[in-house]
Design a protein around this motif. Structure first.
Motif, PDB file in Angstrom:
ATOM      1  N   VAL A 249      30.999  -4.680  31.884  1.00  0.00           N
ATOM      2  CA  VAL A 249      31.310  -5.884  32.529  1.00  0.00           C
ATOM      3  C   VAL A 249      32.546  -6.533  31.612  1.00  0.00           C
ATOM      4  CG1 VAL A 249      30.585  -8.346  33.023  1.00  0.00           C
ATOM      5  CG2 VAL A 249      29.009  -6.142  33.188  1.00  0.00           C
ATOM      6  N   ALA A 250      33.510  -6.845  32.252  1.00  0.00           N
ATOM      7  CA  ALA A 250      34.613  -7.526  31.081  1.00  0.00           C
ATOM      8  C   ALA A 250      34.476  -8.456  30.568  1.00  0.00           C
ATOM      9  CB  ALA A 250      35.766  -7.632  32.281  1.00  0.00           C
ATOM     10  N   ALA A 251      35.029  -8.622  29.445  1.00  0.00           N
ATOM     11  CA  ALA A 251      34.923  -9.857  28.466  1.00  0.00           C
ATOM     12  C   ALA A 251      35.448 -11.021  29.403  1.00  0.00           C
ATOM     13  CB  ALA A 251      35.701  -9.602  27.243  1.00  0.00           C
ATOM     14  N   ARG A 252      35.035 -12.282  28.773  1.00  0.00           N
ATOM     15  CA  ARG A 252      35.629 -13.396  29.628  1.00  0.00           C
ATOM     16  C   ARG A 252      35.674 -14.531  28.505  1.00  0.00           C
ATOM     17  NH1 ARG A 252      31.738 -17.037  28.612  1.00  0.00           N
ATOM     18  NH2 ARG A 252      29.510 -16.526  28.984  1.00  0.00           N
ATOM     19  N   PRO A 253      36.315 -15.570  28.925  1.00  0.00           N
ATOM     20  CA  PRO A 253      36.721 -16.345  27.852  1.00  0.00           C
ATOM     21  C   PRO A 253      35.291 -17.140  27.205  1.00  0.00           C
ATOM     22  CG  PRO A 253      38.383 -16.570  29.482  1.00  0.00           C
ATOM     23  CD  PRO A 253      37.252 -15.848  30.086  1.00  0.00           C
ATOM     24  N   LEU A 254      35.267 -17.890  26.212  1.00  0.00           N
ATOM     25  CA  LEU A 254      34.309 -18.636  25.665  1.00  0.00           C
ATOM     26  C   LEU A 254      34.336 -19.955  26.675  1.00  0.00           C
ATOM     27  CD1 LEU A 254      34.849 -18.667  21.903  1.00  0.00           C
ATOM     28  CD2 LEU A 254      32.834 -17.532  23.296  1.00  0.00           C
ATOM     29  N   LYS A 255      32.841 -20.556  26.549  1.00  0.00           N
ATOM     30  CA  LYS A 255      32.862 -21.704  27.377  1.00  0.00           C
ATOM     31  C   LYS A 255      31.798 -22.482  26.747  1.00  0.00           C
ATOM     32  CE  LYS A 255      29.484 -20.587  30.819  1.00  0.00           C
ATOM     33  NZ  LYS A 255      29.178 -19.271  30.440  1.00  0.00           N
ATOM     34  N   ILE A 256      31.696 -24.000  26.702  1.00  0.00           N
ATOM     35  CA  ILE A 256      30.710 -24.636  26.059  1.00  0.00           C
ATOM     36  C   ILE A 256      29.414 -24.363  26.502  1.00  0.00           C
ATOM     37  CG2 ILE A 256      29.957 -27.256  26.053  1.00  0.00           C
ATOM     38  CD1 ILE A 256      32.962 -28.128  26.105  1.00  0.00           C
ATOM     39  N   GLY A 257      28.327 -24.029  25.805  1.00  0.00           N
ATOM     40  CA  GLY A 257      27.313 -23.801  26.186  1.00  0.00           C
ATOM     41  C   GLY A 257      27.008 -22.370  25.639  1.00  0.00           C
ATOM     42  N   ASP A 258      27.680 -21.507  25.574  1.00  0.00           N
ATOM     43  CA  ASP A 258      27.728 -20.111  25.218  1.00  0.00           C
ATOM     44  C   ASP A 258      26.899 -20.255  23.809  1.00  0.00           C
ATOM     45  OD1 ASP A 258      28.808 -19.079  27.408  1.00  0.00           O
ATOM     46  OD2 ASP A 258      30.833 -18.729  26.306  1.00  0.00           O
ATOM     47  N   ALA A 259      26.001 -19.278  23.916  1.00  0.00           N
ATOM     48  CA  ALA A 259      25.144 -18.828  22.656  1.00  0.00           C
ATOM     49  C   ALA A 259      25.779 -17.726  21.927  1.00  0.00           C
ATOM     50  CB  ALA A 259      23.653 -18.691  23.017  1.00  0.00           C
ATOM     51  N   VAL A 260      26.324 -17.901  20.704  1.00  0.00           N
ATOM     52  CA  VAL A 260      26.945 -16.596  20.004  1.00  0.00           C
ATOM     53  C   VAL A 260      26.313 -16.280  19.009  1.00  0.00           C
ATOM     54  CG1 VAL A 260      29.271 -16.176  18.752  1.00  0.00           C
ATOM     55  CG2 VAL A 260      29.130 -17.621  20.885  1.00  0.00           C
ATOM     56  N   GLU A 261      25.802 -15.351  18.879  1.00  0.00           N
ATOM     57  CA  GLU A 261      24.730 -14.520  17.490  1.00  0.00           C
ATOM     58  C   GLU A 261      25.846 -14.475  16.436  1.00  0.00           C
ATOM     59  OE1 GLU A 261      22.996 -11.322  19.132  1.00  0.00           O
ATOM     60  OE2 GLU A 261      21.388 -12.213  20.007  1.00  0.00           O
ATOM     61  N   VAL A 262      25.348 -14.986  15.325  1.00  0.00           N
ATOM     62  CA  VAL A 262      26.316 -14.809  13.989  1.00  0.00           C
ATOM     63  C   VAL A 262      25.430 -14.104  13.189  1.00  0.00           C
ATOM     64  CG1 VAL A 262      27.427 -15.978  12.320  1.00  0.00           C
ATOM     65  CG2 VAL A 262      27.467 -16.997  14.519  1.00  0.00           C
ATOM     66  N   ALA A 263      25.834 -12.926  12.556  1.00  0.00           N
ATOM     67  CA  ALA A 263      25.106 -12.011  11.623  1.00  0.00           C
ATOM     68  C   ALA A 263      26.150 -11.829  10.601  1.00  0.00           C
ATOM     69  CB  ALA A 263      24.521 -11.049  12.192  1.00  0.00           C
TER      70      ALA A 263
END
Length: 770
Positions: A249-263
């Protein structure tokens, strides 16, 4: 009588004299204050202001009670918005041993996939708990750093939002590539704990990131060791079984509400570590965070297909936005040791320095975890007699002290407060023991030995209660024996869990006092505040901590524990005579004790200890991986248990929800909706739970409502140590603890006794979820 009014309050069970303003109050027992007159000839019947009879508690402001905190700027800013709408979020990281979803083995090793570890019989091998919540050796030295996420998703005109992530550390070099985003568990071929960095390093030269100082509060920082996140990652499609099916599945732009994991990971140079005199490793991983675009950090739990991170709903955040996320590394024993999940960059370092003090011996300076350098600054500070030599010897895993469970057991992990009542009715320190019995004595080698003051379990008194469905429950109460003389007045006190004390400290005084009832409710529940004289300033404050709510602040509680449990002096109690002669405490010459810096660090550590989120949601474990015991949750049963709790009217004392104020020095603790299940007030619990030692406005049968948050982790945190509930640790189970309730809680207990079996099981399931 003109001049200052000197009042005496109990420190432990010792009386402390302090002057708090005009008028005079005689030195009398805190449970019998003689009337006197103030400068205007009005009668003073108590050393503390008390609501007028019949007054509504909302209007009973109690003139003279000094709030703990005045309005002030926070020690460290966690999040702010720039004029153009850019959101800046900052948080601290600490070095840990492994990633957050590993419990000793990769997920594909737990009975799945070709790489699993098996024994001779071909059965999967459990490698034990993980190390995501552990503390690496010398964690307090050169092993913290800060991340700053600059989010432009709410800037006018931005159509393709980005996250710019800056790294800060003032002491060590960082190698590039130390921050990863987005777990790669959904990619073809990734069966373990792979990572995918969808960010773009701004510095492509590969240059080492040199040390840079932390940014100023509320001010934009410096782009340094920066990653630019430009979109959501490409990932594999999923088949019906929840595993990758080969589609992309192709990447898409970020949008408000996206949950981004940070490690984050900490890659450093050996040169940088050696330059700081540090022989530690050069590569560490950190914890895991979930960042919601346009919002900020949020506690998380794992959902299908393979524990993907998802925000936890606000309703389960027992400790507010700093609640500890769900634990998937099988480290339940460490759940009470975690910092607030929203902890600031520099506050993480403060937390670890205080933790070092809590884990170090005040006799030898040795740290109780292997690989850590000794803390010579606290060595030899304990008095000749003490109970424990470190904080964690009583607070097992930051939880409760070991319970009295066998005849002959020595109880140095508990506290025994003592006093004598003189002929005039005043309580004073015991002439032999002082305010508390110290059971061990220092030897020439620095080790402890029996000092002739030990308290032991002499036996148990038992009785059986039969519930409405025929279930029988044995209630057991320990009897205690004293090696020395039996005190005239005494009280056995188990150590309480340390989690969330900073949040309770941040609740406004007016909110606590608003719950005081001038008239009992239909069940007979009232609730009464206790008060305390600040030992450093002499002002009168609301009591919050301790079994009788006699300590006003975390600093006060910490300093009193140092004095009464280890005979360690401090700037709060500068002489050991404070235990024997409270009236002369601050007049006596100061003795060598813990420094202001180390006392502050220890206080900061306690204030920043986080509360686990409630485990009332099912987790989405990978296919074929059985949930760990602490995550075997039936959400329907847990929800039913909360309804039973409410129907029993337990919340009349165990207040479900509070809001912290906006003046605590730590921003992490401000404006949080918390669910501690305590009102911080005193309640009469009946003769079965009474002792012989009143404190302040708390007579023998009155106890401060203990918080319930985290109670479901009690046995995990205790590990092999038998657990006990209630003030003296007598109750071996939650059922026993409930059945000991009397006095104001008698009607709620009677309702519990009449519950159908299924409702009782649901209530206990709900308690275990906390």
């Amino acid at each position: 009588m003109m001049g200052k009014a000197c009042v005496r309050a109990l420190l432990g069970s010792a009386l402390l004299t302090a002057c708090v303003g005009g008028g005079t109050v005689r030195h009398e027992s805190s449970t019998r204050i003689a009337a006197d007159t103030g400068p205007d000839d009005t009668t003073i019947t108590s050393p503390f202001p008390v609501p007028a009879a019949g007054a509504t508690t909302a209007s009973a402001h109690l003139p003279g009670i000094v709030p703990l905190f005045a309005p002030q700027a926070p020690i460290e800013t966690l999040q702010f918005t720039l004029p153009d709408g850019t959101l800046v979020t900052r948080f601290g990281n600490r070095a840990v041993g492994r990633h957050g979803r590993e419990r000793g083995e990769e997920w594909n090793e737990a009975g799945q996939g070709p790489n699993e570890t098996v024994d001779e019989a071909g059965q999967p091998v459990d490698k034990g708990r993980g190390a995501s919540l552990s503390f690496v050796p010398n964690s307090f030295r050169n092993r913290t750093w800060g991340l700053e996420i600059i989010d432009d998703s709410r800037v006018a005109g931005v159509t393709r939002p980005t996250l710019k992530v800056n790294t800060y550390n003032p002491t060590v070099d960082f190698l590039p590539g130390g921050t990863a985003f987005f777990r790669a568990f959904d990619r073809v071929g990734v069966t373990g704990y792979g990572w995918m960095d969808n960010g773009e390093l701004l510095d492509r030269s590969g240059a080492i990131c040199r040390p840079v100082g932390y940014p100023a509060n509320g001010q934009p920082g410096t782009d340094h060791c920066t990653v630019l996140v430009k979109g959501y990652p490409a990932h594999a499609g999923l088949g019906a079984d929840g595993f990758p099916d080969g589609r992309t599945v192709a990447a898409r732009p970020l949008k408000i509400g996206d949950a981004v994991e940070v490690a984050p990971s900490m890659y450093t140079t050996s040169r940088a570590m050696q330059a700081r005199g540090d022989a530690g490793g050069i590569r560490y991983v950190a914890g895991e965070w979930l960042y919601v675009v346009g919002q900020g950090l949020t506690p998380w739990h794992g959902v299908q297909p393979r524990l993907n991170s998802a925000p936890l709903p606000e309703s389960v955040l027992s400790g507010g936005s700093g609640s500890v996320s769900y634990n998937y590394s099988d480290e339940g024993a460490r759940m009470f040791q975690q910092p607030a999940g929203n902890i600031g960059m520099q506050n993480m370092q403060r937390f670890l320095e205080g933790r070092r003090t809590a884990h170090s011996s005040f006799v030898t300076g040795a740290h109780d975890e292997s690989g850590n350098d000794p803390m010579t600054a606290v060595a030899n500070l304990a008095g000749q007699r003490f109970n424990a030599s470190s904080c964690v010897q009583c607070h097992t895993g930051n939880g409760r002290s070991p319970a009295p469970f066998m005849v002959g057991q020595r109880l140095e992990g508990m506290a025994f407060h003592v006093a004598v009542m003189d002929a005039d009715g005043a309580l004073r320190p015991d002439p032999r023991y002082g305010s508390a019995i110290l059971m061990n004595a220092a030897s020439a080698s620095g080790a402890s030995r029996d000092g002739g003051n030990a308290v032991k379990v002499a036996g148990f008194e038992t009785r059986v209660v039969t519930l409405a469905d025929g279930t029988t429950v044995e209630l057991r109460k320990p009897r205690f024996a004293f090696d020395g003389p039996t005190p005239q007045r005494w009280s056995a006190r188990a150590a309480q869990p340390l989690i969330g004390v900073g949040l309770l400290e941040a609740v406004p005084e007016a909110d606590i006092l608003a719950r005081v009832r001038s008239k009992p409710d239909p069940d007979g529940v009232r609730g009464q505040a206790n008060f305390s004289v600040d030992p450093e300033t002499g002002v009168t404050r609301l009591g919050r901590f301790g079994w009788k709510a006699t300590k006003a602040s975390v600093r006060h509680q910490v300093a009193a524990a140092l004095l009464n449990d280890m005979a360690v002096t401090s700037p709060v109690f500068p002489n050991r005579s404070c235990s024997m002669d409270p009236a002369g405490c601050r007049a006596a010459p100061p003795q060598i004790g813990i420094t202001e810096g180390d006392l502050t660090a220890l206080t900061h550590y306690m204030q920043l200890l986080a509360v686990p989120a409630q485990r009332s949601l099912a987790s989405g474990f990978p296919k074929g991986v059985a949930p760990m015991e602490e995550h075997r949750v039936d959400p329907v049963q847990v929800a039913a248990g909360r309804r039973v709790f409410d129907a029993l009217r337990c919340a009349a004392c165990h207040t479900a929800e509070m809001k912290t104020g906006s003046t605590h020095p730590f921003a992490e603790l401000r404006d949080q909706t918390i669910r501690p299940f305590t009102d911080l007030l005193l309640h009469d619990m009946g003769p079965d739970l009474a002792d012989s030692l009143p404190e302040g406005r708390a007579p023998a049968a009155m106890w401060r409502t203990p918080a319930l948050w985290g109670i479901g982790y009690t046995e995990k945190v205790a590990q092999w140590t038998p657990v006990g509930y209630l003030h003296d640790g007598r109750a071996r189970t939650l059922t026993e603890a409930i059945l000991w309730h009397g006095g104001e809680a008698a009607k709620a207990r009677q309702r519990f006794e009449r519950l159908p079996t299924a409702d009782r099981a649901a209530l206990l399931a709900w308690l275990r979820s906390l």
